[in-house]
Design a protein around this motif. Structure first.
Motif, short mmCIF file in Angstrom:
data_model
loop_
_atom_site.label_atom_id
_atom_site.label_comp_id
_atom_site.label_asym_id
_atom_site.label_seq_id
_atom_site.Cartn_x
_atom_site.Cartn_y
_atom_site.Cartn_z
N SER A 218 27.77 40.69 12.15
CA SER A 218 27.29 41.76 10.50
C SER A 218 26.57 42.51 10.73
O SER A 218 26.05 42.73 11.92
N TRP A 219 26.21 43.11 9.11
CA TRP A 219 25.20 44.57 9.55
C TRP A 219 25.42 45.11 8.07
O TRP A 219 26.30 44.54 7.25
N GLU A 220 24.10 45.42 8.07
CA GLU A 220 23.75 45.75 6.57
C GLU A 220 24.48 47.01 5.73
O GLU A 220 24.19 48.39 6.91
N VAL A 221 24.53 47.14 4.99
CA VAL A 221 25.12 48.88 4.55
C VAL A 221 24.43 48.76 2.84
O VAL A 221 24.73 47.09 2.18
N PRO A 222 24.17 49.93 2.38
CA PRO A 222 23.53 49.85 1.32
C PRO A 222 24.68 49.46 0.01
O PRO A 222 25.88 49.45 0.23
N SER A 223 23.45 48.80 -0.91
CA SER A 223 25.02 48.17 -1.99
C SER A 223 26.22 49.50 -2.68
O SER A 223 25.03 50.46 -2.62
#
Ligand SMILES: [Zn+2]
Length: 292
Positions: A218-223
């Motif tokens: 998993s990774w974070e991306v700008p919403s």
């Protein structure tokens, strides 16, 4: 004399036995004149057709040269038994020591090499049994196969070690094969057949798979909304035929109770076919995943 057992009492009433002496341990020494052929009876009904009388003693039931018999007191008998037990125990310990001290030699006797390894031929050994024999392999029913002490270059084998399959039985004072399933052990060491992933289905098709969750990250991306971040999760599955299935989604689409390696039922729509690190993979979307 402290005590007398039944054999000694009978001996006193047996005309063919003569008391000689008693030694310092209370052991009575008797001379037994009983004829060993007829047991003192002088003849036997079984010999009726050849004449009832025993030809060894001529019917007297006695022999000329007596056999010496010892009758021990129960106390001395117990002492002797105890000594015998201790001797046997000492011998057992010596045997175990000897086995451990000369383990390499004992392993070699059992067909292992100096490093305690053997090599069991795998695959269809029946068709090549003559070649195996000529190459020095020995047939071992225990492994239902041919065994080499050194790894042969021209045959496929599985390596087994002495520690894996043998042990010193300290109670019995000998080396034994462990009580395990050798055939399964050999099978567990075979290399896994090479799996080739192929594309599955056509774009837009909804499919169901029996599969395994192989990996995820998993990774974070700008919403998308512009506030904070979204979590993107990439799941990698493999169906029962070995094909790789990929699902990239926002948020965790697979229940956290499902772990890597778990068998699952996967439903999804084919989105695309692509290649990653030389492997064909089928990308899915709108997936549902449940425990198989
Ligand atoms: Zn006789």
């Amino acid at each position: 004399m402290k005590s007398m057992d039944l054999a000694q009492i009978y001996a006193r009433n047996d005309k063919n036995r003569v008391y000689l002496r008693t030694d310092k341990n209370g052991t009575e020494i008797w001379a037994d004149y009983t004829c060993p052929r007829c047991g003192g009876a002088g003849g036997a009904d079984a010999w009726t057709y050849t004449g009832w009388t025993c030809y060894s003693c001529g019917g007297t039931g006695r022999r000329d040269k007596p056999q010496l018999i010892k009758y021990y007191t129960p106390e001395y008998r117990a002492k002797l038994d105890d000594r015998a037990r201790k001797r046997a125990e000492k011998k057992r310990l010596e045997r175990v020591e000897e086995l451990k001290a000369n383990l390499t030699e004992h392993m070699k006797e059992k067909g292992f090499n100096e490093s305690g390894k053997i090599y069991v031929a795998v695959g269809n050994t029946y068709d090549i049994k003559d070649q195996l024999r000529e190459a020095g392999a020995k047939w071992k029913p225990r492994f239902r196969s041919w065994v080499f002490a050194e790894k042969p270059e021209e045959f496929d084998t599985v390596e087994l070690s002495f520690d894996e399959i043998c042990e010193i039985n300290e109670m019995a004072g000998r080396i034994e094969y462990k009580d395990i399933d050798f055939i399964s052990l050999i099978a567990s060491k075979l290399p896994a057949p090479e799996v080739v992933s192929e594309y599955v289905g056509e774009k837009g098709k909804r499919l169901e798979f029996k599969a395994t969750l192989e990996d995820w990250r998993s990774w974070e991306v700008p919403s998308y909304s512009g506030w904070g971040t979204d979590t993107k999760v990439l799941y990698k599955f493999r169906d029962d035929s070995g094909n790789i299935l990929i699902w990239c989604t926002t948020g965790y689409g697979v229940d956290s109770k499902i772990k890597k390696g778990d068998k699952i039922i996967l439903r999804g729509t084919v989105k695309n076919h692509s290649e990653y690190k030389g492997e064909k993979q089928t990308e899915l979307q709108r997936c549902t995943v449940k425990v198989a």
